[in-house]
Design an enzyme around this catalytic site. Structure first.
Site, PDB file in Angstrom:
ATOM      1  CG  LEU A  32      34.086  40.837  34.400  1.00 45.19           C
ATOM      2  CD1 LEU A  32      34.409  41.578  35.724  1.00 45.19           C
ATOM      3  CD2 LEU A  32      33.985  39.287  34.611  1.00 45.19           C
ATOM      4  N   GLY A  36      29.680  46.807  30.190  1.00 45.05           N
ATOM      5  CA  GLY A  36      29.414  47.797  29.169  1.00 45.05           C
ATOM      6  C   GLY A  36      29.144  47.607  27.855  1.00 45.05           C
ATOM      7  CB  SER A  38      24.635  45.631  25.954  1.00 51.31           C
ATOM      8  OG  SER A  38      24.703  44.192  25.762  1.00 51.31           O
ATOM      9  CB  SER A 105      33.542  35.921  24.407  1.00 52.65           C
ATOM     10  OG  SER A 105      33.433  37.143  24.480  1.00 52.65           O
TER      11      SER A 105
HETATM   12  N1  ADP Z   1      31.618  54.383  30.448  1.00 52.25           N
HETATM   13  C1  ADP Z   1      30.634  53.447  30.143  1.00 52.25           C
HETATM   14  N2  ADP Z   1      30.545  52.436  29.247  1.00 52.25           N
HETATM   15  C2  ADP Z   1      29.769  51.524  29.402  1.00 52.25           C
HETATM   16  N3  ADP Z   1      28.749  51.505  30.239  1.00 52.25           N
HETATM   17  C3  ADP Z   1      28.577  52.243  31.285  1.00 52.25           C
HETATM   18  C4  ADP Z   1      29.696  53.289  31.469  1.00 52.25           C
HETATM   19  N4  ADP Z   1      29.504  53.862  32.664  1.00 52.25           N
HETATM   20  C5  ADP Z   1      28.432  53.415  33.239  1.00 52.25           C
HETATM   21  N5  ADP Z   1      27.948  52.413  32.510  1.00 52.25           N
HETATM   22  C6  ADP Z   1      26.748  51.704  32.620  1.00 52.25           C
HETATM   23  O1  ADP Z   1      27.055  50.168  32.960  1.00 52.25           O
HETATM   24  C7  ADP Z   1      25.914  49.490  32.275  1.00 52.25           C
HETATM   25  C8  ADP Z   1      26.526  48.396  31.764  1.00 52.25           C
HETATM   26  O2  ADP Z   1      25.372  47.446  31.375  1.00 52.25           O
HETATM   27  P1  ADP Z   1      25.612  46.633  29.913  1.00 52.25           P
HETATM   28  O3  ADP Z   1      25.969  47.459  28.675  1.00 52.25           O
HETATM   29  O4  ADP Z   1      24.256  46.027  29.674  1.00 52.25           O
HETATM   30  O5  ADP Z   1      26.546  45.681  30.203  1.00 52.25           O
HETATM   31  P2  ADP Z   1      27.051  44.198  29.589  1.00 52.25           P
HETATM   32  O6  ADP Z   1      26.320  44.198  28.158  1.00 52.25           O
HETATM   33  O7  ADP Z   1      28.689  44.015  29.356  1.00 52.25           O
HETATM   34  O8  ADP Z   1      26.583  43.098  30.375  1.00 52.25           O
HETATM   35  C9  ADP Z   1      24.850  50.474  31.915  1.00 52.25           C
HETATM   36  O9  ADP Z   1      24.025  50.664  32.676  1.00 52.25           O
HETATM   37  C10 ADP Z   1      25.618  51.553  31.639  1.00 52.25           C
HETATM   38  O10 ADP Z   1      24.955  52.777  31.326  1.00 52.25           O
HETATM   39 MG    MG Z   2      24.970  42.884  27.370  1.00 50.85          MG
END
Ligand code: ADP
Ligand code: MG
Length: 198
Positions: A32, A36, A38, A105
């Site tokens: 979703l 996380g 990226s 995806s």
């Molecule tokens: N264990 C974890 N793994 C990945 N992201 C995490 C985790 N815990 C907290 N987060 C936070 O969740 C958010 C994920 O955002 P992002 O990576 O941009 O998501 P996506 O690319 O799936 O849309 C970030 O702010 C990140 O710091």
């Molecule tokens: Mg992203």
């Protein structure tokens, strides 16, 4: 496909792999918005770089403002978005790179298509399994709020479906594991796939 005559190159994938001293792989993050993808892809790429792997990161927002800026977020647009990423991933894998891709995806059939395009042995699926409620709490880009307000349409998890991967190579529950531990796990799991055997 008529009147097309693909050329034969003198330099092939196996020569490039020798030169780069690694085996290519497409590491496909799915999940979703806000799950996380990226964050984990960026950290894993940095870890791979530190260990001298040659990488490239394809990320949803970057590709959507360039190569795929003509596409919408309708089902049709999403399908074509992923198909093109699959083809780009295939070229990069052929070039010998460890490719990390971070796209929602949401459709199983599209992920299967990527797997077929790039070849089963070159595809590693990472399911970033974060509950919708957590993604919505994080609301990194403020998009869930907009989607709930009806200002963004076709938003995955709200008014567009997300089909959970049926057989991912690894599943990461980001509400239960730290970013550092998740990246460590990922690296340990893919290391043997990208290291050249002499
Ligand atoms: N264990 C974890 N793994 C990945 N992201 C995490 C985790 N815990 C907290 N987060 C936070 O969740 C958010 C994920 O955002 P992002 O990576 O941009 O998501 P996506 O690319 O799936 O849309 C970030 O702010 C990140 O710091
Ligand atoms: Mg992203």
């Amino acid at each position: 496909m008529n009147n097309l005559y693909p050329i034969q190159t003198k330099v092939d994938a196996s020569k490039r792999q020798q030169l780069l001293n690694q085996r290519p792989l497409l590491i496909w993050f799915t999940g979703l918005s806000g799950s996380g993808k990226s964050t984990l892809a960026v950290q894993l790429e940095a870890m791979l770089y530190d260990r001298s792997y040659k990488t490239y990161l394809l990320d949803g927002d970057n590709i959507r403002t360039g190569l795929n800026k003509d596409l919408t977020f309708t089902e049709e647009g999403r399908v074509e978005n992923i198909r093109r990423i699959g083809e780009v991933g295939k070229l990069m894998v052929d070039a010998g790179l460890v490719v990390l891709s971070a796209f929602i995806s949401p459709f199983e059939a599209d992920r299967q298509q990527v797997r077929n395009i790039v070849g089963r042995q070159n595809y590693f699926e990472v399911f970033v399994d974060t509950p919708l409620e957590i993604c919505e709490q994080r609301d990194v880009k403020g998009l869930y709020r907009k989607a709930r307000a009806g200002e963004v349409k076709n938003f995955t998890g709200i008014d567009s479906p997300y089909e959970r991967p049926s057989a991912p190579d690894i599943r990461i529950e980001t509400d239960k594991i730290s970013i550092e531990d998740a990246v460590e796990n990922l690296f340990r799991t893919i290391e043997s796939r990208i290291t050249r055997k002499h």
